[in-house]
Design a protein around this motif. Structure first.
Motif, mmCIF file in Angstrom:
data_model
loop_
_atom_site.group_PDB
_atom_site.id
_atom_site.type_symbol
_atom_site.label_atom_id
_atom_site.label_comp_id
_atom_site.label_asym_id
_atom_site.label_seq_id
_atom_site.Cartn_x
_atom_site.Cartn_y
_atom_site.Cartn_z
ATOM 1 N N HIS A 63 41.589 40.677 49.332
ATOM 2 C CA HIS A 63 40.780 40.190 50.456
ATOM 3 C C HIS A 63 39.818 39.143 49.940
ATOM 4 O O HIS A 63 39.511 39.100 48.739
ATOM 5 N N PRO A 64 39.333 38.261 50.818
ATOM 6 C CA PRO A 64 38.359 37.257 50.382
ATOM 7 C C PRO A 64 37.086 37.930 49.876
ATOM 8 O O PRO A 64 36.746 39.047 50.278
ATOM 9 N N GLY A 65 36.385 37.238 49.014
ATOM 10 C CA GLY A 65 35.140 37.791 48.496
ATOM 11 C C GLY A 65 34.734 37.114 47.212
ATOM 12 O O GLY A 65 35.205 36.029 46.877
ATOM 13 N N ARG A 66 33.870 37.770 46.466
ATOM 14 C CA ARG A 66 33.337 37.169 45.252
ATOM 15 C C ARG A 66 33.906 37.825 44.003
ATOM 16 O O ARG A 66 34.328 38.988 44.020
ATOM 17 N N VAL A 67 33.890 37.060 42.937
ATOM 18 C CA VAL A 67 34.378 37.508 41.634
ATOM 19 C C VAL A 67 33.219 37.469 40.656
ATOM 20 O O VAL A 67 32.485 36.478 40.587
ATOM 21 N N ILE A 68 33.046 38.553 39.895
ATOM 22 C CA ILE A 68 32.004 38.579 38.876
ATOM 23 C C ILE A 68 32.646 38.450 37.501
ATOM 24 O O ILE A 68 33.809 38.815 37.302
ATOM 25 N N PHE A 69 31.859 37.926 36.546
ATOM 26 C CA PHE A 69 32.347 37.665 35.202
ATOM 27 C C PHE A 69 31.498 38.444 34.201
ATOM 28 O O PHE A 69 30.274 38.313 34.188
ATOM 29 N N LEU A 70 32.154 39.243 33.379
ATOM 30 C CA LEU A 70 31.488 39.987 32.314
ATOM 31 C C LEU A 70 31.867 39.355 30.982
ATOM 32 O O LEU A 70 33.051 39.158 30.684
ATOM 33 N N SER A 71 30.870 39.037 30.173
ATOM 34 C CA SER A 71 31.093 38.371 28.890
ATOM 35 C C SER A 71 30.623 39.271 27.763
ATOM 36 O O SER A 71 29.511 39.806 27.801
ATOM 37 N N GLY A 72 31.475 39.421 26.731
ATOM 38 C CA GLY A 72 31.084 40.255 25.600
ATOM 39 C C GLY A 72 29.880 39.710 24.849
ATOM 40 O O GLY A 72 29.050 40.473 24.360
ATOM 41 N N GLY A 73 29.773 38.399 24.746
ATOM 42 C CA GLY A 73 28.638 37.790 24.048
ATOM 43 C C GLY A 73 28.671 36.289 24.216
ATOM 44 O O GLY A 73 29.687 35.647 23.949
ATOM 45 N N ASN A 74 27.583 35.705 24.656
ATOM 46 C CA ASN A 74 27.570 34.284 24.975
ATOM 47 C C ASN A 74 27.466 33.376 23.753
ATOM 48 O O ASN A 74 27.470 32.150 23.893
ATOM 49 N N ASP A 75 27.340 33.942 22.553
ATOM 50 C CA ASP A 75 27.368 33.113 21.352
ATOM 51 C C ASP A 75 28.740 33.159 20.675
ATOM 52 O O ASP A 75 28.892 32.678 19.553
ATOM 53 N N TRP A 76 29.727 33.723 21.352
ATOM 54 C CA TRP A 76 31.105 33.726 20.878
ATOM 55 C C TRP A 76 31.901 32.746 21.734
ATOM 56 O O TRP A 76 31.947 32.881 22.954
ATOM 57 N N SER A 77 32.567 31.796 21.093
ATOM 58 C CA SER A 77 33.322 30.802 21.846
ATOM 59 C C SER A 77 34.454 31.446 22.637
ATOM 60 O O SER A 77 34.826 30.953 23.703
ATOM 61 N N VAL A 78 35.001 32.543 22.137
ATOM 62 C CA VAL A 78 36.103 33.210 22.831
ATOM 63 C C VAL A 78 35.702 33.589 24.250
ATOM 64 O O VAL A 78 36.472 33.409 25.201
ATOM 65 N N HIS A 79 34.492 34.103 24.424
ATOM 66 C CA HIS A 79 34.060 34.540 25.751
ATOM 67 C C HIS A 79 33.701 33.355 26.649
ATOM 68 O O HIS A 79 34.015 33.361 27.852
ATOM 69 N N LEU A 80 33.083 32.350 26.086
ATOM 70 C CA LEU A 80 32.740 31.167 26.873
ATOM 71 C C LEU A 80 34.006 30.458 27.356
ATOM 72 O O LEU A 80 34.083 30.032 28.517
ATOM 73 N N GLU A 81 34.993 30.335 26.492
ATOM 74 C CA GLU A 81 36.229 29.642 26.856
ATOM 75 C C GLU A 81 37.024 30.426 27.893
ATOM 76 O O GLU A 81 37.566 29.844 28.848
ATOM 77 N N ARG A 82 37.147 31.726 27.704
ATOM 78 C CA ARG A 82 37.898 32.535 28.661
ATOM 79 C C ARG A 82 37.246 32.488 30.043
ATOM 80 O O ARG A 82 37.931 32.299 31.056
ATOM 81 N N THR A 83 35.935 32.651 30.082
ATOM 82 C CA THR A 83 35.237 32.647 31.369
ATOM 83 C C THR A 83 35.329 31.283 32.036
ATOM 84 O O THR A 83 35.545 31.186 33.253
ATOM 85 N N ALA A 84 35.176 30.222 31.258
ATOM 86 C CA ALA A 84 35.270 28.870 31.823
ATOM 87 C C ALA A 84 36.655 28.628 32.395
ATOM 88 O O ALA A 84 36.796 28.047 33.483
#
Length: 247
Positions: A63-84
């Protein structure tokens, strides 16, 4: 040589430059470190993995709605790249889904994950959860308590044993697995080639491919043999802290 998975910080970059200047080989797995020439990266394209998560989220969301993003750590490029990647894919192709502006930094802690998902589920309109890191036990508890009908599409990474169970139960829509065994194999081969080469060089093959798993194609059996838990782990799991926090 060194094989590392490390956050992308100036301290780490400076330390690796010192190591490389000494002539040692450095290999990164899982998450890369930028702006350090000479590092060999053996891992997946995390931005592309995130875009794949966004594509599937857009197709699977009920259904339509919002998506939230959980990041393991914002100083890890892996999480920034995946979320982006996930955010870009959703924004471009899924107008019925609204991406939260921020991402919740969980530090791979299951209580932080549980709190973030429980709070989002208490409000209206949540349709998707994308977790780029660990802490899935907390997400599972929050979904069991607040979304027993499995209306929320949850996508995460790594085909761990708890994720197999969540896929089978229908709570988890898809897992993106980065094939850690292959990353380790390629990284070790590179280091061995560097060590035995007369020139100190080694061939660099392209990074690893990721794999997609759903409830219908998960592998049977445990990834690692079950080991007895230490008294400290048993105590932590018996406290019921996540449920108490969510209340």
């Amino acid at each position: 040589g060194l094989m590392i998975a490390a956050p992308d910080t100036e301290q780490v970059r400076s330390a690796l430059r010192v190591v490389l200047d000494r002539g040692e080989a450095v290999v990164t797995v899982v998450s890369n470190v930028a702006d350090v020439p000479g590092i060999a990266y053996f891992g997946i394209d995390n931005y592309r993995a995130g875009r794949t998560a966004g594509l599937v989220m857009g197709r699977f969301a009920r259904h339509p709605g919002r998506v939230i993003f959980l990041s393991g750590g914002n100083d890890w490029s892996v999480h920034l790249e995946r979320t982006a990647g996930c955010r870009d894919a959703l924004t471009g192709a899924s107008p019925h889904l609204v991406c939260d502006d921020s991402q919740f930094e969980t530090l791979d802690d299951e209580i932080r994950c549980a709190l973030a998902v429980a709070e989002a589920l208490r409000s209206t309109g949540l349709t998707g959860v994308y977790n780029s890191g660990a802490g899935s036990a907390g997400i599972m508890r929050a979904l069991e308590q607040f979304d027993p009908q499995h209306r929320v599409t949850w996508i995460t990474h790594e085909l761990s044993d708890d994720h197999r169970q969540s896929l089978s139960a229908g709570a988890l829509a898809m897992v993106i697995d980065q094939d850690p065994d292959m990353q380790a194999f390629k990284a070790l081969r590179y280091l061995v080639e560097r060590a035995v080469s007369n020139t100190g060089q080694a061939s660099v093959t392209p990074g690893c491919e990721f794999h997609l798993y759903f409830s219908e194609n998960i592998k049977e059996g445990l990834y690692l043999p079950m080991l007895p838990r230490s008294p400290e782990l048993r105590l932590a799991s018996d406290r019921g802290t996540t449920s108490a926090w969510m209340r």
